[in-house]
Design a protein around this motif. Structure first.
Motif, PDB file in Angstrom:
ATOM      1  N   ASN A   1     -25.208  -5.842 -25.294  1.00 50.81           N
ATOM      2  CA  ASN A   1     -24.592  -4.521 -25.140  1.00 50.81           C
ATOM      3  C   ASN A   1     -25.205  -3.740 -23.987  1.00 50.81           C
ATOM      4  O   ASN A   1     -24.830  -2.587 -23.749  1.00 50.81           O
ATOM      5  CB  ASN A   1     -24.711  -3.718 -26.437  1.00 50.81           C
ATOM      6  N   TYR A   2     -26.144  -4.374 -23.277  1.00 53.44           N
ATOM      7  CA  TYR A   2     -26.674  -3.764 -22.061  1.00 53.44           C
ATOM      8  C   TYR A   2     -25.831  -4.287 -20.907  1.00 53.44           C
ATOM      9  O   TYR A   2     -25.845  -5.485 -20.599  1.00 53.44           O
ATOM     10  CB  TYR A   2     -28.140  -4.126 -21.877  1.00 53.44           C
ATOM     11  N   VAL A   3     -25.080  -3.397 -20.280  1.00 53.01           N
ATOM     12  CA  VAL A   3     -24.114  -3.809 -19.250  1.00 53.01           C
ATOM     13  C   VAL A   3     -24.324  -3.017 -17.957  1.00 53.01           C
ATOM     14  O   VAL A   3     -23.442  -2.260 -17.539  1.00 53.01           O
ATOM     15  CB  VAL A   3     -22.665  -3.652 -19.769  1.00 53.01           C
ATOM     16  N   PRO A   4     -25.478  -3.187 -17.305  1.00 54.61           N
ATOM     17  CA  PRO A   4     -25.754  -2.373 -16.114  1.00 54.61           C
ATOM     18  C   PRO A   4     -24.834  -2.655 -14.941  1.00 54.61           C
ATOM     19  O   PRO A   4     -24.804  -1.884 -13.981  1.00 54.61           O
ATOM     20  CB  PRO A   4     -27.211  -2.737 -15.784  1.00 54.61           C
ATOM     21  N   GLN A   5     -24.066  -3.758 -14.998  1.00 58.81           N
ATOM     22  CA  GLN A   5     -23.106  -4.050 -13.938  1.00 58.81           C
ATOM     23  C   GLN A   5     -21.664  -3.743 -14.355  1.00 58.81           C
ATOM     24  O   GLN A   5     -20.727  -4.115 -13.660  1.00 58.81           O
ATOM     25  CB  GLN A   5     -23.224  -5.519 -13.515  1.00 58.81           C
ATOM     26  N   CYS A   6     -21.511  -3.073 -15.494  1.00 59.20           N
ATOM     27  CA  CYS A   6     -20.196  -2.609 -15.933  1.00 59.20           C
ATOM     28  C   CYS A   6     -20.315  -1.097 -16.051  1.00 59.20           C
ATOM     29  O   CYS A   6     -20.518  -0.558 -17.130  1.00 59.20           O
ATOM     30  CB  CYS A   6     -19.826  -3.253 -17.273  1.00 59.20           C
ATOM     31  N   PHE A   7     -20.233  -0.408 -14.922  1.00 58.45           N
ATOM     32  CA  PHE A   7     -20.538   1.015 -14.940  1.00 58.45           C
ATOM     33  C   PHE A   7     -19.629   1.816 -14.032  1.00 58.45           C
ATOM     34  O   PHE A   7     -18.896   1.271 -13.203  1.00 58.45           O
ATOM     35  CB  PHE A   7     -22.013   1.265 -14.651  1.00 58.45           C
TER      36      PHE A   7
ATOM     37  N   ASN B   1     -13.284   2.458 -29.970  1.00 59.90           N
ATOM     38  CA  ASN B   1     -14.315   1.615 -29.369  1.00 59.90           C
ATOM     39  C   ASN B   1     -15.623   1.725 -30.150  1.00 59.90           C
ATOM     40  O   ASN B   1     -15.792   2.593 -31.016  1.00 59.90           O
ATOM     41  CB  ASN B   1     -14.498   1.975 -27.903  1.00 59.90           C
ATOM     42  N   ASP B   2     -16.551   0.859 -29.832  1.00 62.23           N
ATOM     43  CA  ASP B   2     -17.807   0.744 -30.573  1.00 62.23           C
ATOM     44  C   ASP B   2     -18.848   1.695 -29.982  1.00 62.23           C
ATOM     45  O   ASP B   2     -19.515   1.369 -29.002  1.00 62.23           O
ATOM     46  CB  ASP B   2     -18.302  -0.702 -30.500  1.00 62.23           C
ATOM     47  N   PHE B   3     -18.995   2.879 -30.595  1.00 64.75           N
ATOM     48  CA  PHE B   3     -19.912   3.868 -30.031  1.00 64.75           C
ATOM     49  C   PHE B   3     -21.365   3.452 -30.212  1.00 64.75           C
ATOM     50  O   PHE B   3     -22.234   3.876 -29.460  1.00 64.75           O
ATOM     51  CB  PHE B   3     -19.655   5.257 -30.627  1.00 64.75           C
ATOM     52  N   ARG B   4     -21.676   2.598 -31.214  1.00 71.17           N
ATOM     53  CA  ARG B   4     -23.062   2.139 -31.356  1.00 71.17           C
ATOM     54  C   ARG B   4     -23.453   1.249 -30.179  1.00 71.17           C
ATOM     55  O   ARG B   4     -24.545   1.366 -29.627  1.00 71.17           O
ATOM     56  CB  ARG B   4     -23.246   1.362 -32.666  1.00 71.17           C
ATOM     57  N   ALA B   5     -22.548   0.371 -29.773  1.00 72.23           N
ATOM     58  CA  ALA B   5     -22.811  -0.496 -28.625  1.00 72.23           C
ATOM     59  C   ALA B   5     -22.946   0.328 -27.351  1.00 72.23           C
ATOM     60  O   ALA B   5     -23.840   0.089 -26.515  1.00 72.23           O
ATOM     61  CB  ALA B   5     -21.687  -1.515 -28.472  1.00 72.23           C
ATOM     62  N   VAL B   6     -22.064   1.305 -27.193  1.00 75.37           N
ATOM     63  CA  VAL B   6     -22.114   2.176 -26.017  1.00 75.37           C
ATOM     64  C   VAL B   6     -23.430   2.950 -25.981  1.00 75.37           C
ATOM     65  O   VAL B   6     -24.093   3.036 -24.937  1.00 75.37           O
ATOM     66  CB  VAL B   6     -20.902   3.133 -26.013  1.00 75.37           C
ATOM     67  N   GLU B   7     -23.830   3.517 -27.119  1.00 74.07           N
ATOM     68  CA  GLU B   7     -25.097   4.252 -27.208  1.00 74.07           C
ATOM     69  C   GLU B   7     -26.274   3.379 -26.797  1.00 74.07           C
ATOM     70  O   GLU B   7     -27.117   3.771 -25.987  1.00 74.07           O
ATOM     71  CB  GLU B   7     -25.313   4.742 -28.649  1.00 74.07           C
ATOM     72  N   ALA B   8     -26.354   2.177 -27.378  1.00 72.97           N
ATOM     73  CA  ALA B   8     -27.485   1.289 -27.105  1.00 72.97           C
ATOM     74  C   ALA B   8     -27.567   0.941 -25.620  1.00 72.97           C
ATOM     75  O   ALA B   8     -28.642   0.990 -25.004  1.00 72.97           O
ATOM     76  CB  ALA B   8     -27.367   0.020 -27.950  1.00 72.97           C
ATOM     77  N   GLY B   9     -26.422   0.599 -25.038  1.00 73.59           N
ATOM     78  CA  GLY B   9     -26.408   0.222 -23.627  1.00 73.59           C
ATOM     79  C   GLY B   9     -26.754   1.372 -22.706  1.00 73.59           C
ATOM     80  O   GLY B   9     -27.486   1.200 -21.718  1.00 73.59           O
ATOM     81  N   ILE B  10     -26.251   2.556 -23.031  1.00 78.26           N
ATOM     82  CA  ILE B  10     -26.509   3.718 -22.177  1.00 78.26           C
ATOM     83  C   ILE B  10     -27.975   4.133 -22.236  1.00 78.26           C
ATOM     84  O   ILE B  10     -28.598   4.438 -21.212  1.00 78.26           O
ATOM     85  CB  ILE B  10     -25.577   4.882 -22.556  1.00 78.26           C
TER      86      ILE B  10
ATOM     87  N   PRO C   1     -23.247   3.066 -17.749  1.00 80.57           N
ATOM     88  CA  PRO C   1     -22.624   1.792 -18.112  1.00 80.57           C
ATOM     89  C   PRO C   1     -21.712   1.969 -19.327  1.00 80.57           C
ATOM     90  O   PRO C   1     -22.084   2.618 -20.302  1.00 80.57           O
ATOM     91  CB  PRO C   1     -23.822   0.897 -18.454  1.00 80.57           C
ATOM     92  N   LEU C   2     -20.526   1.379 -19.263  1.00 82.38           N
ATOM     93  CA  LEU C   2     -19.549   1.532 -20.355  1.00 82.38           C
ATOM     94  C   LEU C   2     -18.737   0.250 -20.502  1.00 82.38           C
ATOM     95  O   LEU C   2     -17.937  -0.078 -19.621  1.00 82.38           O
ATOM     96  CB  LEU C   2     -18.604   2.696 -20.079  1.00 82.38           C
ATOM     97  N   ALA C   3     -18.949  -0.458 -21.589  1.00 79.85           N
ATOM     98  CA  ALA C   3     -18.131  -1.628 -21.898  1.00 79.85           C
ATOM     99  C   ALA C   3     -17.095  -1.202 -22.937  1.00 79.85           C
ATOM    100  O   ALA C   3     -17.420  -1.020 -24.108  1.00 79.85           O
ATOM    101  CB  ALA C   3     -18.995  -2.760 -22.432  1.00 79.85           C
TER     102      ALA C   3
END
Length: 440
Positions: A228-234, A295-304, A334-336
């Motif tokens: 869920n870490y997506v530093p290249q999807c931002f 969308n999955d706000f937990r995944a978004v939170e963790a990645g951000i 970053p936002l997947a």
């Protein structure tokens, strides 16, 4: 204390509710009634909600609000926001109105790559492992064709599979670090399915590889999972205007306001205690629209939050500058996200929220969500450096306090008028309501 229950998942919904109420609540009859009060009267719609998760008892409501008047890339949007916190929708709306006449918000997609990894242990020569992985690269593609066919036809798929040596962090640890493009789908199931096949291919081919020595052919796959870490999807969202167009705020001039905003962002950039609360405010806006669009706000939170700490110190997600008399305020985050699959095609209100947004692509939605976070942060920091956060927040929280106190509609109406001219602290509201009741 009740004994553990066997076969709870096999009970009917009515039986589950009765068991929970009888064993864990003080008033089982009232508890059962409350669970059922929140059921949807449409049986088919309720069944749809029941099947989203396991052991469903009822529905848990959140308010769904709208923040209108967002001018984004030249188009006017109304942003649906699902959130329970007072003042979030109001602050976003206020920021939208402020920037509407100053050019609005602009967004730019900076990348859309998503990541998954096969984590494995290998005891042997790293050079031979690298040569082996390079040799089987075509198999990673060919043996996932049944999974990737439709995604590839739409322009997505597997972008890269590379070996990473992580032994400096953990003895014998390596990984296949894999990059994907999933287009309008969030892509979790797609990515995980590919990764599990990569793991099978890796282990099978290693067991007979002539490149590896016999004692090196047993690779232990620990796990295969997306990140869920997506530093290249931002995405970047920003606003800007000549400083004199900011206008004055009370006794604060436009130029002084700009400087105060920049200092506030600078403090959040160097002080983690401030940065956490600063970014939490950003997430008020981001989470609200992420949740509203299924969308999955937990995944978004963790990645951000991981992204905010990418250089070793937790920092502000927003930035501000004043150059050549132009004030600029922006966010890179970053936002997947996805606009197809999952709840986006099941939950009726999610489908309606996406319709309100004009059926956005995943890229479009990335921009809209980033704007929501930027707007929320602008509104919060603007309050902090001018009137203070409590003045606006407590007035928005006023109705919650009055509802807690059991105020009537007439009492609410009178006290809302009263606190337009007075500070609405909790104690002040309680005192005012008590005084009102004495005189009525």
């Amino acid at each position: 204390m009740p004994s553990p229950i066997e076969g709870f998942s096999k009970l009917t919904k009515e039986e589950k509710i009765r068991w929970i109420a009888e064993h864990y609540t003080h008033d089982p009859k009232a508890s059962i009634s409350l669970f059922k009060t929140y059921w949807n009267k449409d049986a088919d719609l309720q069944q749809l909600h029941d099947e989203f998760i396991e052991n469903t008892l009822s529905n848990f409501y959140l308010p769904l609000g709208i923040a209108p008047n967002f001018l984004i890339n030249g188009k006017v949007y109304a942003l649906p926001m699902a959130i329970e916190e007072s003042s979030v929708v109001a602050a976003a709306s206020k920021a939208a109105k402020f920037w509407f006449s100053r050019g609005g918000f602009r967004t730019k997609i900076l990348g859309t790559e998503k990541i998954g990894q096969v984590h494995f242990m290998y005891q042997g020569d790293p050079g031979r492992l690298a040569a082996f992985v390079e040799q089987i690269q075509p198999l990673f593609v060919s043996e996932t064709l049944s999974i990737t066919k439709n995604m590839v036809a739409r322009g997505g798929g597997i972008k890269k599979v590379e070996l990473r040596d992580k032994r400096q962090d953990l003895k014998d640890y390596y990984q296949l670090h894999c990059t994907f493009e999933t287009l309008d789908a969030m892509g979790a199931n797609f990515i995980n399915s590919c990764l599990e096949q990569f793991a099978k291919t890796l282990q099978r081919e290693a067991s007979t590889s002539p490149i590896l020595r016999p004692e090196e052919r047993h690779l232990e796959v620990v796990m295969s999972i997306l990140s869920n870490y997506v530093p290249q999807c931002f995405v970047r969202a920003e606003v800007s205007c000549p400083v004199d167009e900011l206008g004055s705020v009370g006794d604060i001039s436009a130029s002084e306001f700009a400087e105060k905003m920049i200092r506030a962002i600078s403090i959040a950039n160097i002080e983690p205690y401030r940065a956490v609360t600063h970014n939490k405010g950003i997430m008020n806006g981001i989470d609200a629209i992420v949740l509203a669009t299924g969308n999955d706000f937990r995944a978004v939170e963790a990645g951000i939050h991981a992204y905010a700490a990418k250089d070793g110190t937790y920092r502000s997600l927003t930035h501000a500058s004043l150059e050549n008399e132009v004030f600029r305020f922006w966010i890179e985050v970053p936002l997947a996200l996805g606009t197809v699959g999952g709840l986006t095609s099941l939950h009726p209100l999610v489908k309606l929220a996406l319709e309100i947004l004009g059926q956005p692509s995943a890229k479009d939605l990335m921009g809209l969500v980033a704007v929501a976070g930027l707007a929320q942060n602008f509104g919060a920091v603007q309050s902090l450096v001018t009137t203070g956060i409590q003045q606006g927040h407590m007035k928005m929280h006023l109705l919650n306090i009055l509802n807690q106190m059991g105020a009537s509609e007439q009492e609410k109406k009178q006290l809302v008028e009263h606190f337009k001219k007075h500070s609405a602290t909790h104690s002040a509201v309680v005192e005012a309501l008590q005084e009102l009741r004495k005189t009525s």
